[in-house]
Every structure is written in C-alpha cells, then in structure tokens.
Design a protein around this motif. Structure first.
Motif, mmCIF file in Angstrom:
data_model
loop_
_atom_site.group_PDB
_atom_site.id
_atom_site.type_symbol
_atom_site.label_atom_id
_atom_site.label_comp_id
_atom_site.label_asym_id
_atom_site.label_seq_id
_atom_site.Cartn_x
_atom_site.Cartn_y
_atom_site.Cartn_z
ATOM 1 N N HIS A 1 0.847 -1.138 -0.058
ATOM 2 C CA HIS A 1 0.072 -0.018 -0.054
ATOM 3 C C HIS A 1 1.151 1.192 -0.072
ATOM 4 O O HIS A 1 1.731 1.422 1.062
ATOM 5 C CB HIS A 1 -0.834 -0.024 1.092
ATOM 6 C CG HIS A 1 -1.699 1.127 1.484
ATOM 7 N ND1 HIS A 1 -2.740 1.592 0.649
ATOM 8 C CD2 HIS A 1 -1.635 2.301 2.632
ATOM 9 C CE1 HIS A 1 -3.127 2.785 1.054
ATOM 10 N NE2 HIS A 1 -2.334 3.308 2.007
ATOM 11 N N HIS B 1 2.191 5.166 -0.366
ATOM 12 C CA HIS B 1 2.279 6.587 -0.118
ATOM 13 C C HIS B 1 3.702 6.986 -0.550
ATOM 14 O O HIS B 1 4.465 6.261 -0.382
ATOM 15 C CB HIS B 1 1.881 6.917 1.058
ATOM 16 C CG HIS B 1 0.512 6.911 1.628
ATOM 17 N ND1 HIS B 1 -0.197 8.078 1.643
ATOM 18 C CD2 HIS B 1 -0.137 5.871 2.074
ATOM 19 C CE1 HIS B 1 -1.340 7.454 2.109
ATOM 20 N NE2 HIS B 1 -1.355 6.366 2.411
ATOM 21 N N SER C 1 -2.258 4.663 -2.984
ATOM 22 C CA SER C 1 -3.007 5.212 -2.077
ATOM 23 C C SER C 1 -3.941 6.666 -2.923
ATOM 24 O O SER C 1 -3.294 7.022 -3.863
ATOM 25 C CB SER C 1 -2.428 6.175 -1.219
ATOM 26 O OG SER C 1 -3.412 6.818 -0.185
ATOM 27 N N GLU D 1 2.786 3.024 8.343
ATOM 28 C CA GLU D 1 1.576 3.893 8.198
ATOM 29 C C GLU D 1 0.456 3.608 9.444
ATOM 30 O O GLU D 1 0.079 4.849 9.676
ATOM 31 C CB GLU D 1 0.964 3.671 7.044
ATOM 32 C CG GLU D 1 -0.138 4.289 6.677
ATOM 33 C CD GLU D 1 -1.032 4.539 5.359
ATOM 34 O OE1 GLU D 1 -0.101 3.851 4.323
ATOM 35 O OE2 GLU D 1 -1.929 4.777 4.987
HETATM 36 ZN ZN ZN Z 1 -2.775 5.126 3.132
#
Ligand code: ZN
Ligand code: KMH
Length: 273
Positions: free
Chosen positions: A46, A48, A81, A225
């Motif tokens: 995931h 970013h 994201s 995160e």
């Molecule tokens: Zn996120």
C-alpha cells in the motif's frame, strides 16, 4: 482457509522520522524496504510517497519512479493510495490511478481523522471509483466506519462497482471505528458473502486485530503507516520486522502465507505473472 495476504503500508502520509527514525522516505528507501517485506511474506504494498522534503505528495512522477524500483526486484502487487493526506484536494489524490497500478484504495465516506477531516463526499467517491474502473484498477474499499460498507454497496447497486469487493478495515484511527475485536466481528458480518477483507489496526491494535484476521480467514495489513512500534514502548526496526511477525504467527496457526500470484488469484486480479 485460503493463504494469508499480507499488505505492507511502509510510509503513509502522516508519520515522520521523529516518530520512527527508520521510516523510509525516498523512492529508493521505500523500494528497498518493499523488497525486504516481500522476502518476509508481503504480497501487496500500500503505497504513499514523499517529496524531496519528506512531505506527503501524490505526484505521479514520484509514484512512477518508486513503482519502477519496486517492480525491478519484486513481484509485489502495487496498491497506490488515493487517500493521500487529509489536506490534499481530490484531484491531487487521484493522480496515481493514471499509472494503472493493479490496485488503489477507495475510501467510501468521510471521517474525522485526528484533528482533521478526511473528506470523501459520495460524488467524489463515485468519480474515484469510475476512474479506477476505467483504468482497470481494482479498488480496495477502505472502511473507517461501518457506514462506508453500505456506501460501497450503493456503488454496486448503481452499477459503478461490481461484486465481489475487497474491503480493508482501518480500525483505531482517532475519530473512526475503534480497534476492538467486537467491532471487527460486526464489520465482517456486514459485508456480502464472497467478499474478501483485510484489517489494518492502528497502533497497539495492529497485532491483536491482525491475529484475529488470520484466525477468521481475513487478511492483514501492517506497517509504519499504521503502527511504528514492535511492542509497547519499543520502536520497530523496520517494516519488514512487522511483516515477518505476522507471517510467523500465521505459520504457527497453520495458515500459509500467499505469494503475490496467489494474492492476485484470491483478489481476482487479471495480471497473474
Ligand atoms: Zn494509506
Ligand atoms: N492518510 C489518510 C488521510 C488511503 O491511503 O487510502 C488516508 C489514507 C487512506 O491513508
């Protein structure tokens, strides 16, 4: 039970090196960390990214550079994201979807997010969902509150999205659903049969909720995160340390860990290598 999909969320938009000095920031650092996580059992990242100053950005070029580095040395599923950071505009947030990643996140409602508001009015959610469908990107429905499940199902009713959906329950954000097992049970009972789901427990709820998901047949997200600690008061050395622990617990509990291609099959992604 099907193999366990472990997602790593190594960077996020909010965490800084003051909270954990081992936070990866540059494309190279993120990619190196991603590859170590893949070796320990992660099948999805995931993603970013950050700009040169370490600030969260949704800039396509930085995503592109980071994704290329990750793909060079791993078979990880890339999930960009579209949540970005709470202060970003919707247009900014949507940019990485143009890169046609295999997956992207889709938060289906608005939620308080600490001192901020993570704003996702339904017309914006619908634009995001349609953009993902148009680019062949599988959405992961990010659920911060139970109503977000029903908003996603409304998109199915309106023929914007199709079943089966994949949900990620983000639990323990201040302002969102608390990271408690009784709430996880309620969320799981609220999604349609045939859905897949994972849980991302924030802070100290990461490990107990992840363990519950392993037992219940769900999937697990870990990473800085969501949580920068290994145990109470002890910072994690790396994201891969958190991934390794989940993989180890899964094996102890008799649940095999999915390879990226097994994860692609479970999630119905087109691109099995
Ligand atoms: Zn996120
Ligand atoms: N940073 C949060 C405001 C996502 O990536 O889709 C939103 C978020 C969700 O992290």
């Amino acid at each position: 039970m099907e193999p366990l999909i472990i997602t790593v969320a190594p960077v996020g938009a909010e965490i800084s090196r003051q909270e954990n000095p081992n936070l990866p920031i540059t494309p190279r650092e993120i990619a190196d960390e991603a590859i170590l996580c893949a070796e320990k059992g992660a099948s999805i990242i995931h993603l970013h990214v950050r700009d040169e100053e370490g600030k969260a950005t949704q800039a396509k070029a930085i995503f592109q550079e980071t994704i290329a580095l990750i793909k060079k040395n791993s078979n990880l599923i890339i999930q960009t994201s579209t949540g970005g950071a709470a202060w970003m505009t919707a247009e900014e947030r949507l940019q990485p979807v143009e890169l046609k990643p295999e997956m992207a996140t889709l938060t289906t409602g608005t939620v308080n997010f600490g001192e901020e508001i993570f704003s996702n009015p339904m017309p914006v959610v619908e634009i995001f969902a349609k953009a993902m469908v148009a680019q062949g990107v599988k959405p992961e429905i990010e659920v911060f509150e139970v109503g977000m499940i029903y908003n996603a199902l409304r998109l199915v009713q309106n023929k914007v999205l199709q079943l089966p959906l994949h949900f990620d329950f983000v639990m323990g954000v201040p302002g969102g659903i608390p990271g408690e097992v009784r709430h996880l049970l309620h969320l799981v009972e609220s999604i349609p049969l045939g859905s897949t789901w994972s849980v991302a427990g924030i802070g100290r709820s990461e490990l107990p909720l992840g363990t519950m998901a392993i037992i219940m047949g769900g999937h697990v997200r870990v990473g800085f995160e969501d949580n920068v600690y290994y145990t109470k008061g002890v910072l994690a050395d790396s994201n891969s340390q958190l991934v390794e622990r989940v993989a180890r617990i899964a094996k102890e509990l008799g649940r095999p860990v999915a390879t990226p291609d097994q994860a692609r099959k479970i999630l119905g992604l087109a691109s099995i290598t």
